[in-house]
Design an enzyme around this catalytic site. Structure first.
Site, PDB file in Angstrom:
ATOM      1  CG  HIS A 131      -1.924  -1.121   1.349  1.00 13.92           C
ATOM      2  ND1 HIS A 131      -2.146  -1.925   2.359  1.00 13.92           N
ATOM      3  CD2 HIS A 131      -2.869  -1.358   0.401  1.00 13.92           C
ATOM      4  CE1 HIS A 131      -3.081  -2.567   2.196  1.00 13.92           C
ATOM      5  NE2 HIS A 131      -3.702  -2.434   1.218  1.00 13.92           N
ATOM      6  CB  SER A 173      -4.088  -6.844   4.362  1.00 18.60           C
ATOM      7  OG  SER A 173      -3.655  -5.547   3.869  1.00 18.60           O
ATOM      8  NE  ARG A 194      -2.732  -7.139  -4.417  1.00 17.43           N
ATOM      9  CZ  ARG A 194      -3.477  -7.421  -3.522  1.00 17.43           C
ATOM     10  NH1 ARG A 194      -2.829  -7.533  -2.185  1.00 17.43           N
ATOM     11  NH2 ARG A 194      -4.538  -7.244  -3.424  1.00 17.43           N
ATOM     12  CE  LYS A 196     -11.712  -7.416   0.997  1.00 18.22           C
ATOM     13  NZ  LYS A 196     -10.197  -7.017   0.954  1.00 18.22           N
TER      14      LYS A 196
HETATM   15  P1  ADP Z   1      -9.701  -3.802  -0.950  1.00 16.92           P
HETATM   16  O1  ADP Z   1     -10.594  -4.516   0.058  1.00 16.92           O
HETATM   17  O2  ADP Z   1     -10.547  -2.587  -1.445  1.00 16.92           O
HETATM   18  O3  ADP Z   1      -9.021  -4.737  -1.801  1.00 16.92           O
HETATM   19  P2  ADP Z   1      -7.186  -3.693   0.159  1.00 16.92           P
HETATM   20  O4  ADP Z   1      -6.699  -2.794   1.568  1.00 16.92           O
HETATM   21  O5  ADP Z   1      -6.986  -4.777   0.080  1.00 16.92           O
HETATM   22  O6  ADP Z   1      -8.760  -2.952   0.021  1.00 16.92           O
HETATM   23  O7  ADP Z   1      -6.229  -3.025  -1.038  1.00 16.92           O
HETATM   24  C1  ADP Z   1      -6.461  -1.569  -1.528  1.00 16.92           C
HETATM   25  C2  ADP Z   1      -5.914  -1.410  -2.754  1.00 16.92           C
HETATM   26  O8  ADP Z   1      -4.440  -1.599  -2.784  1.00 16.92           O
HETATM   27  C3  ADP Z   1      -6.257  -2.285  -4.021  1.00 16.92           C
HETATM   28  O9  ADP Z   1      -6.422  -1.682  -5.097  1.00 16.92           O
HETATM   29  C4  ADP Z   1      -5.248  -3.391  -3.847  1.00 16.92           C
HETATM   30  O10 ADP Z   1      -5.198  -4.091  -5.328  1.00 16.92           O
HETATM   31  C5  ADP Z   1      -4.144  -2.540  -3.723  1.00 16.92           C
HETATM   32  N1  ADP Z   1      -2.943  -3.390  -3.080  1.00 16.92           N
HETATM   33  C6  ADP Z   1      -2.870  -3.866  -1.988  1.00 16.92           C
HETATM   34  N2  ADP Z   1      -1.692  -4.681  -1.824  1.00 16.92           N
HETATM   35  C7  ADP Z   1      -0.940  -4.326  -2.889  1.00 16.92           C
HETATM   36  C8  ADP Z   1       0.440  -4.627  -3.344  1.00 16.92           C
HETATM   37  N3  ADP Z   1       1.374  -5.454  -2.661  1.00 16.92           N
HETATM   38  N4  ADP Z   1       0.677  -3.895  -4.515  1.00 16.92           N
HETATM   39  C9  ADP Z   1      -0.008  -3.458  -5.116  1.00 16.92           C
HETATM   40  N5  ADP Z   1      -1.149  -3.109  -5.047  1.00 16.92           N
HETATM   41  C10 ADP Z   1      -1.788  -3.411  -3.733  1.00 16.92           C
END
Ligand code: ADP
Length: 167
Positions: free
Chosen positions: A19, A135, A97, A43
């Site tokens: 992030h 995460s 990703r 979630k």
């Molecule tokens: P959501 O529940 O909306 O997917 P997340 O907190 O899991 O929320 O992720 C928020 C954003 O950050 C999403 O667009 C996700 O694809 C991106 N993201 C999370 N981890 C990574 C990573 N390691 N590399 C690139 N993008 C990431």
């Protein structure tokens, strides 16, 4: 001149180095960044909303200072597009990703374009070192007592360790 305001929404349960890498790239493109922390009850988040907001906020001071871009961390529970309109965001930033995120993001963009075609979604990719971080997996590793220091900021690592030490 109109301000370019970007909105980076997510669950951030918890914020990872993936992030943070996306945020560091995003601030190069905007005049101001809003980080929207979704309640996301579906979630079943490990960290309560206020703790997720605080953990994201704690990491932002350095990035904001370095870039000179104001960053606001705000919780939200409404529809994403409605939230984006309220925040006066011109575009939404999402991280991508490998292939796993693509189908979901593809559908989301399609739906969001129908709701408001003036707000574009922009996809960024993290540095290869961070692309595999999720995460969900970080929580899993922490729960099983594995070393998560390479995936999250130090304060988040400590919070995860404390959480699972209790349980
Ligand atoms: P959501 O529940 O909306 O997917 P997340 O907190 O899991 O929320 O992720 C928020 C954003 O950050 C999403 O667009 C996700 O694809 C991106 N993201 C999370 N981890 C990574 C990573 N390691 N590399 C690139 N993008 C990431």
């Amino acid at each position: 001149m109109t301000q370019r305001i970007g909105l980076y929404p997510g669950t951030f349960d918890p914020i990872t180095l993936g992030h943070i890498d996306i945020i560091e790239r995003a601030v190069k493109m905007v005049d101001a960044l809003v980080i929207g922390v979704a309640v996301n009850r579906d979630k079943g988040p490990l960290f309560p909303l206020d703790e997720r907001v605080r953990m994201v906020g704690d990491e932002m001071a350095v990035i904001s200072k370095k870039s000179g871009v104001p960053i606001r961390v705000t919780p939200f529970e409404t529809l994403l597009m409605k939230f984006a309109e309220e925040q006066k965001a011109n575009f939404i930033i999402r991280g991508l990703r490998a292939v796993s995120d693509f189908e979901y993001e593809f559908q989301m963009v399609g739906m969001n374009q129908k709701l408001n075609d003036d707000i574009e979604t922009v996809f960024l990719m993290a540095d290869v070192r961070y692309q595999f971080i999720a995460s969900r997996l970080v929580k899993e590793v922490a729960r099983l007592g594995g070393d998560i220091d390479a995936f999250v900021p130090a304060a988040v690592g400590a919070a995860l360790k404390a959480k699972f030490a209790k349980g």
